[in-house]
Write an enzyme that holds these catalytic residues in place. Structure first.
Site, PDB file in Angstrom:
ATOM      1  N   ALA A  56      40.115  65.011  57.646  1.00 43.66           N
ATOM      2  CA  ALA A  56      40.836  65.486  56.465  1.00 43.66           C
ATOM      3  C   ALA A  56      42.311  65.096  56.474  1.00 43.66           C
ATOM      4  O   ALA A  56      43.003  65.224  55.470  1.00 43.66           O
ATOM      5  CB  ALA A  56      40.713  67.005  56.373  1.00 43.66           C
ATOM      6  N   GLY A  57      42.800  64.605  57.608  1.00 46.03           N
ATOM      7  CA  GLY A  57      44.239  64.370  57.760  1.00 46.03           C
ATOM      8  C   GLY A  57      44.738  63.211  56.909  1.00 46.03           C
ATOM      9  O   GLY A  57      43.982  62.365  56.451  1.00 46.03           O
ATOM     10  N   ARG A  88      51.598  58.927  60.196  1.00 47.91           N
ATOM     11  CA  ARG A  88      52.202  57.897  61.044  1.00 47.91           C
ATOM     12  C   ARG A  88      51.829  56.483  60.629  1.00 47.91           C
ATOM     13  O   ARG A  88      52.456  55.516  61.028  1.00 47.91           O
ATOM     14  CB  ARG A  88      51.817  58.145  62.514  1.00 47.91           C
ATOM     15  CG  ARG A  88      52.530  59.335  63.131  1.00 47.91           C
ATOM     16  CD  ARG A  88      51.838  59.850  64.389  1.00 47.91           C
ATOM     17  NE  ARG A  88      50.649  60.639  64.081  1.00 47.91           N
ATOM     18  CZ  ARG A  88      49.882  61.218  65.006  1.00 47.91           C
ATOM     19  NH1 ARG A  88      50.179  61.073  66.287  1.00 47.91           N
ATOM     20  NH2 ARG A  88      48.820  61.924  64.649  1.00 47.91           N
ATOM     21  N   THR A  90      43.961  70.633  63.292  1.00 47.62           N
ATOM     22  CA  THR A  90      42.569  70.406  63.699  1.00 47.62           C
ATOM     23  C   THR A  90      41.807  71.721  63.901  1.00 47.62           C
ATOM     24  O   THR A  90      40.599  71.783  63.649  1.00 47.62           O
ATOM     25  CB  THR A  90      42.523  69.582  65.004  1.00 47.62           C
ATOM     26  OG1 THR A  90      43.454  70.138  65.945  1.00 47.62           O
ATOM     27  CG2 THR A  90      42.905  68.126  64.753  1.00 47.62           C
ATOM     28  N   SER A 148      36.529  63.149  66.311  1.00 45.93           N
ATOM     29  CA  SER A 148      37.701  62.871  65.484  1.00 45.93           C
ATOM     30  C   SER A 148      37.451  61.613  64.663  1.00 45.93           C
ATOM     31  O   SER A 148      37.010  60.592  65.202  1.00 45.93           O
ATOM     32  CB  SER A 148      38.936  62.675  66.374  1.00 45.93           C
ATOM     33  OG  SER A 148      39.388  63.934  66.838  1.00 45.93           O
ATOM     34  N   ASN A 184      18.886  15.169  42.732  1.00 45.29           N
ATOM     35  CA  ASN A 184      20.227  14.750  43.156  1.00 45.29           C
ATOM     36  C   ASN A 184      21.235  15.028  42.050  1.00 45.29           C
ATOM     37  O   ASN A 184      21.058  14.595  40.910  1.00 45.29           O
ATOM     38  CB  ASN A 184      20.215  13.255  43.481  1.00 45.29           C
ATOM     39  CG  ASN A 184      21.540  12.829  44.090  1.00 45.29           C
ATOM     40  OD1 ASN A 184      21.779  13.013  45.276  1.00 45.29           O
ATOM     41  ND2 ASN A 184      22.420  12.288  43.262  1.00 45.29           N
ATOM     42  N   ALA A 192      28.185  13.110  41.829  1.00 46.38           N
ATOM     43  CA  ALA A 192      29.563  13.579  42.010  1.00 46.38           C
ATOM     44  C   ALA A 192      30.170  13.994  40.680  1.00 46.38           C
ATOM     45  O   ALA A 192      29.965  13.338  39.662  1.00 46.38           O
ATOM     46  CB  ALA A 192      30.403  12.473  42.636  1.00 46.38           C
ATOM     47  N   TYR A 215      29.640  28.908  30.424  1.00 42.30           N
ATOM     48  CA  TYR A 215      30.341  30.032  29.790  1.00 42.30           C
ATOM     49  C   TYR A 215      30.831  29.604  28.423  1.00 42.30           C
ATOM     50  O   TYR A 215      31.549  28.601  28.300  1.00 42.30           O
ATOM     51  CB  TYR A 215      31.522  30.422  30.700  1.00 42.30           C
ATOM     52  CG  TYR A 215      32.279  31.644  30.265  1.00 42.30           C
ATOM     53  CD1 TYR A 215      31.609  32.818  29.911  1.00 42.30           C
ATOM     54  CD2 TYR A 215      33.667  31.638  30.233  1.00 42.30           C
ATOM     55  CE1 TYR A 215      32.318  33.940  29.535  1.00 42.30           C
ATOM     56  CE2 TYR A 215      34.385  32.763  29.860  1.00 42.30           C
ATOM     57  CZ  TYR A 215      33.702  33.916  29.502  1.00 42.30           C
ATOM     58  OH  TYR A 215      34.408  35.032  29.137  1.00 42.30           O
TER      59      TYR A 215
END
Ligand code: UD1
Ligand code: MG
Length: 467
Positions: A14-15, A19, A84, A105, A384, A387, A394
């Site tokens: 819950a902490g 830090r 805690t 923890s 195939n 290239a 779209y």
């Protein structure tokens, strides 16, 4: 242990994690690609069923719950986080029916199920009211320290928090891991005696050791085999160190299974990744999420693979990015290929340089070797793709499909405007813009006819001569 209905697990999560100086709640910070608390839940789930696991949530509770709800654990609310001890006070109802309670923890993520089991067995053998898992790391600074009755004694007098250490106690090296086993009855009997009248000015669970002792209860401690298992992640630096430890552990596990990982320290491999024997992973590779890689593959440097399944004998050349896709046996990918979600690359298919695929199925032995975009497409066996081929999938509103049959040949620099179909064995002339279906076996050419004007160049130059 699965069948032991006498045991509840409480995970304190819950902490805030002040830090860490972060907007994200501490237990949702990730190591090894998974939130801290998810590691703890995974370990606890090997001891009891998820329905016997109670996660104490408070700071950004909804976010924490959403992140781990799928695991099937239950939750306890700690609306204001007063320490805690207060976290366990909030879990009072949840644990009341259980004979014993394990407390873990949420920010101690490397704990192994074997170690929790060891603690649980020791706790039962010692018939203690409280058993503390401890360790003796090189630097104990910041941790609560274990004050034993005498140095060799299994019994503990108290846990002394860093802030409360007296001058003489700074030399105490044995730390509290924040992981405990309790007999629930004495825990509940004394729970309300915890208060914030201490150096931390919080209701701290560590005070329970001294309370139980002075009530004549037995408090013991057992050392974890490896101190690294019980280290907490309270700062970003600690978090990153735990991440490195966890990834090293994962790499070691895979190497023990016959996977070669060159320079494992440069690779980022998430905890849940599986790789089969004889696969070679070159330096600077990332394998993330639920990635599965078969046997005898080669994954070359700078490739990132996330949530993918690769078969056996797959070759992934340098600098590829693969996400949420599958690659069948013997396929060859890259270099510089991008498989986006929903790509299914068939057996022995090739996806070459600067080729991007998305939601695309490439049949067995199909090839797209250079500079191509295949989106929302299906490509048949042995076809195939020349290239520079582009599927125009779209129209500004919808995504549309391109279907290409087997044994087809798409000439270089073609655009295929979806929705469109190209039949089996068809040819598409290079440079075509294909807007209509191409029947099987046909040739489609969709480009302007070439015009040749003999002698034109000389005439032009003559016209351009300056007077
Ligand atoms: C705690 C122990 C310390 C031990 C260390 C090991 C206390 C007072 N100290 O210190 O002896 O060496 O763990 O890592 O317990 N939490 C809540 N509710 C709260 C406060 C915290 O659920 O009100 C949760 C936190 O989210 C965290 C865990 O409890 O997951 C531990 O809290 P944290 O603040 O990290 O305690 P430490 O200072 O690490
Ligand atoms: Mg902590």
């Amino acid at each position: 242990m699965e069948s032991n209905m006498k045991l509840a697990v409480v995970i304190m999560a819950a902490g805030k994690g002040t830090r860490l100086k972060s907007q994200r709640p501490k237990v949702l910070h990730e190591i090894g690609g998974k939130p801290l608390v998810a590691h703890v839940i995974a370990a606890a789930s090997r001891i009891v069923a998820p329905s016997e696991i109670f996660v104490v949530v408070g700071h950004q509770a909804e976010r924490v719950k959403a992140a781990v709800a799928a695991s099937g654990v239950r939750f306890v609310e700690q609306t204001d986080q007063r320490g805690t001890g207060h976290a366990i006070q909030c879990a009072r109802q949840a644990i009341a029916g259980y004979e014993n309670t394990l407390v873990l923890s949420g920010d101690v993520p490397l704990i192994r199920p074997e170690t929790i089991e060891g603690l649980w067995r020791f706790h039962q053998a010692e018939q203690a009211a409280m058993t503390i898992l401890t360790a003796t790391p090189d630097d104990p600074t910041g941790y609560g320290r274990i004050l034993r009755k005498s140095p060799a004694s299994a019994e503990v007098e108290a846990i002394v928090e860093q802030k409360a250490l007296s001058a003489g106690q700074h030399s105490l090296r044995e730390i509290n891991s924040g992981i405990y086993a309790f007999r629930t009855a004495p825990l509940l009997a004394h729970l309300d005696r915890l208060d914030a009248d201490n150096a931390n000015q919080e209701v701290i669970l560590t005070d329970m050791a001294g309370l139980l002792r002075s009530a004549g209860e037995r408090v013991t401690a057992i050392q974890a085999a490896e101190p690294v298992e019980v280290l907490g992640a309270n700062t970003i630096a600690e978090l990153v160190a735990l991440d490195a430890t966890l990834r090293a552990r994962t790499a070691s596990r895979l190497m023990a299974q016959g996977v070669t990982i060159f320079r494992p320290d440069t690779c980022v491999i998430d905890a849940g990744v599986e790789v089969e024997a004889d696969t070679v992973i070159e330096p600077f590779v990332q394998l993330l999420g639920r990635t599965r890689i078969g046997a005898n593959c080669l994954i070359r440097s700078y490739t990132v693979i996330e949530d993918c399944t690769l078969g056996d004998n797959v070759l992934v050349l340098q600098s590829c990015v693969l996400a949420e896709s599958t690659v069948a046996n013997g396929a060859k990918i890259g270099p510089f290929a991008h498989l986006r979600p929903g790509s299914e690359i068939g057996e022995e298919a090739h996806v070459g340089n600067f080729v991007e695929t998305k939601k695309t199925k490439l049949g067995k032995g199909a090839k797209a070797n250079h500079l191509t975009y295949l989106g929302d497409a299906e490509v048949g066996e042995r076809t195939n793709i020349g290239a520079g081929t582009i599927t125009c999938n779209y129209d500004g509103v919808r995504k549309l499909t391109t279907l290409i049959g087997k044994d087809a040949f798409v000439g270089s620099d073609s655009t295929l405007v979806a929705p469109v179909e190209v039949g089996d064995g068809a040819y598409i002339g290079a440079g075509s813009c294909i807007t209509k279906n191409v029947p099987a076996g046909a040739l489609a050419v969709g480009r302007a006819r070439q015009v040749v004007k003999e002698g034109w160049a000389a005439a032009r130059r003559a016209r351009q001569q300056k007077p």
